[in-house]
Motif scaffolding. Structure first.
Motif, mmCIF file in Angstrom:
data_model
loop_
_atom_site.group_PDB
_atom_site.id
_atom_site.type_symbol
_atom_site.label_atom_id
_atom_site.label_comp_id
_atom_site.label_asym_id
_atom_site.label_seq_id
_atom_site.Cartn_x
_atom_site.Cartn_y
_atom_site.Cartn_z
ATOM 1 N N LEU A 68 -40.796 -70.515 -103.141
ATOM 2 C CA LEU A 68 -40.928 -71.672 -104.021
ATOM 3 C C LEU A 68 -42.284 -71.612 -104.730
ATOM 4 O O LEU A 68 -43.327 -71.501 -104.093
ATOM 5 C CB LEU A 68 -40.807 -72.958 -103.214
ATOM 6 N N LEU A 69 -42.249 -71.702 -106.039
ATOM 7 C CA LEU A 69 -43.470 -71.625 -106.827
ATOM 8 C C LEU A 69 -43.897 -72.993 -107.347
ATOM 9 O O LEU A 69 -45.027 -73.421 -107.145
ATOM 10 C CB LEU A 69 -43.269 -70.664 -108.004
ATOM 11 N N TYR A 70 -42.985 -73.664 -108.044
ATOM 12 C CA TYR A 70 -43.298 -74.997 -108.540
ATOM 13 C C TYR A 70 -41.994 -75.743 -108.830
ATOM 14 O O TYR A 70 -40.904 -75.157 -108.817
ATOM 15 C CB TYR A 70 -44.166 -74.948 -109.794
ATOM 16 N N GLY A 71 -42.118 -77.020 -109.085
ATOM 17 C CA GLY A 71 -40.942 -77.817 -109.381
ATOM 18 C C GLY A 71 -41.276 -79.015 -110.244
ATOM 19 O O GLY A 71 -42.456 -79.350 -110.443
ATOM 20 N N GLU A 72 -40.234 -79.651 -110.754
ATOM 21 C CA GLU A 72 -40.364 -80.868 -111.555
ATOM 22 C C GLU A 72 -39.383 -81.900 -111.018
ATOM 23 O O GLU A 72 -38.245 -81.564 -110.685
ATOM 24 C CB GLU A 72 -40.043 -80.584 -113.018
ATOM 25 N N CYS A 73 -39.823 -83.137 -110.954
ATOM 26 C CA CYS A 73 -38.981 -84.227 -110.471
ATOM 27 C C CYS A 73 -39.154 -85.417 -111.406
ATOM 28 O O CYS A 73 -40.292 -85.770 -111.766
ATOM 29 C CB CYS A 73 -39.370 -84.602 -109.040
ATOM 30 N N HIS A 74 -38.032 -86.008 -111.815
ATOM 31 C CA HIS A 74 -38.091 -87.143 -112.738
ATOM 32 C C HIS A 74 -37.210 -88.295 -112.249
ATOM 33 O O HIS A 74 -36.120 -88.075 -111.715
ATOM 34 C CB HIS A 74 -37.597 -86.730 -114.133
ATOM 35 N N TYR A 75 -37.715 -89.508 -112.460
ATOM 36 C CA TYR A 75 -36.906 -90.711 -112.257
ATOM 37 C C TYR A 75 -37.285 -91.689 -113.366
ATOM 38 O O TYR A 75 -38.416 -92.187 -113.402
ATOM 39 C CB TYR A 75 -37.159 -91.348 -110.888
#
Length: 400
Positions: free
Chosen positions: A185-192
């Motif tokens: 796992l390198l990076y991620g994005e999360c949206h709400y």
């Protein structure tokens, strides 16, 4: 854990209440020869009505009793689900009387009340379904974790109703991530992102404040815990526990000044491996669509998910997985959780009450995010735990 017993549920116009209003009449139960368990519901507002409509369709349950602070709410609920007047209870402590008449308790009150209600239900030997989030402070989270373990040792089922955790595509997708399908796992994005939840009651009065519970940190937790947890649950599930969080939150775009919860967050969660940026909005988006999704990037593939959309993994032959569409997840996830609850109770085998661990860790992740956003320069996990403070609801002026 010594806490004052209390509870509340309301008819506030949340997404849950809107969905509940669209629920079709309760259909006849399917042919069923197994045991039927009497269930009592705490909280007869939007979420309570919505999930109860699903419970009523499950032939393994009979809704036998209900409790709500507001008499008119429990009366309407009783009419809808055929609960006799003598099994309808009101007041902050009315649920204690309800426990005498049921085998199972479904907790749909505002989050600050979940811990004590669960404690009292398990102490009375009742199985428990807890809506998200399971608690709004660190002490409450750890109490629920231990309560579930102790309950399992006694054969009592304690299950958290977190929709994504009950969906087959989310389960398979995260399983593949854990098995290395997208590599490191390198990076991620999360949206709400969602619209403002309006308040329609006089917040200067105790009962009006109670009806506006979602706007008050002491009753609901901040918006990151009460609402954004749907998206952040997937982050916690995939990445585990953060080591450090930095960022900010604020109240910059709401048209009113009711309550003290934030209306937006912008954070960076750092993990032992990788990091995830998180952004949330809870105010007018001028036509922007609802967003509740994640994108996790590894060195071999990319995992993507939407709360009510496609879950999949993009990558080479070894990584690619088409996944599927989690259609109407808000409902189907709860349907599967409720069936799991019924099956575990019937089998007399809680299996350690495993759903609670994930629900607790997700709640803690949101609380860590809130703490870091309100701490200049951010915070480490150790700092967050060392400075954790209990949530103390203001219930002044309310009747027992």
């Amino acid at each position: 854990m010594n806490r004052r017993s209390f509870f509340h549920a309301t008819g506030i116009a949340t997404l849950a209440s809107q969905l509940a209003a669209q629920t079709a009449p309760i259909p006849a139960k399917a042919d069923y020869s197994g045991p039927v368990f009497k269930l009592g519901n705490i909280g007869c507002g939007g979420r309570g009505n919505f999930v109860s409509s699903i419970i009523a369709e499950n032939p393994g349950f009979q809704i036998a009793a209900a409790c709500d602070y507001f008499p008119e709410s429990v009366t309407k609920y009783g009419e809808k689900f055929n609960v006799p007047a003598e099994k309808q209870f009101t007041g902050l402590d009315g649920y204690k009387k309800m426990l005498e008449h049921v085998d199972v308790v479904a907790i749909h009150s505002p989050p600050c009340f979940h811990v004590q209600q669960a404690i009292d239900a398990v102490a009375a030997g009742k199985h428990v379904l807890i809506a998200k989030p399971v608690a709004i402070d660190v002490a409450g989270c750890e109490t629920i974790r231990q309560l579930a373990r102790d309950a399992a040792a006694k054969g009592i089922v304690v299950l958290a109703d977190v929709q994504s955790r009950g969906d087959e595509f989310f389960q398979e997708g995260i399983k593949r991530v854990h098995e290395g399908a997208i590599g490191d796992l390198l990076y991620g994005e999360c949206h709400y992102e969602a619209e403002l939840i309006p308040c329609k009651h006089d917040d200067t009065q105790p009962e009006g404040r109670l009806r506006n519970w979602i706007r008050h940190r002491d009753l609901a937790g901040d918006i990151i815990t009460e609402q954004n947890i749907h998206a952040l649950d997937i982050v916690s599930w995939a990445f585990g526990r953060p080591t450090r969080v930095t960022g900010q939150c604020g109240r910059a775009a709401r048209p009113d000044h009711i309550g003290d919860v934030a209306d937006h967050y912008s954070l960076l969660f750092e993990f032992a491996k990788g990091s995830v940026s998180f952004a949330s909005r809870q105010f007018n988006g001028w036509g922007s669509p609802f967003m509740c999704g994640n994108r996790f990037v590894g060195n071999k593939g990319i995992f993507t998910s939407e709360f009510a959309g496609r879950v999949m993994i993009r990558g080479g032959k070894a990584a690619y997985w088409p996944g599927g569409v989690a259609t109407n997840l808000y409902r189907t996830g709860s349907e599967k959780n409720i069936e799991q609850l019924r099956a575990a109770i019937a089998a007399k085998d809680p299996k350690g009450n495993p759903t609670i661990e994930g629900a607790v860790e997700s709640a803690l992740l949101t609380l860590f995010g809130e703490y870091a956003a309100k701490t200049p320069g951010g915070a480490t996990w150790d700092q967050f735990i060392a400075n954790a403070k209990p949530a103390t609801p203001d219930l002044a002026g309310l009747k027992e």
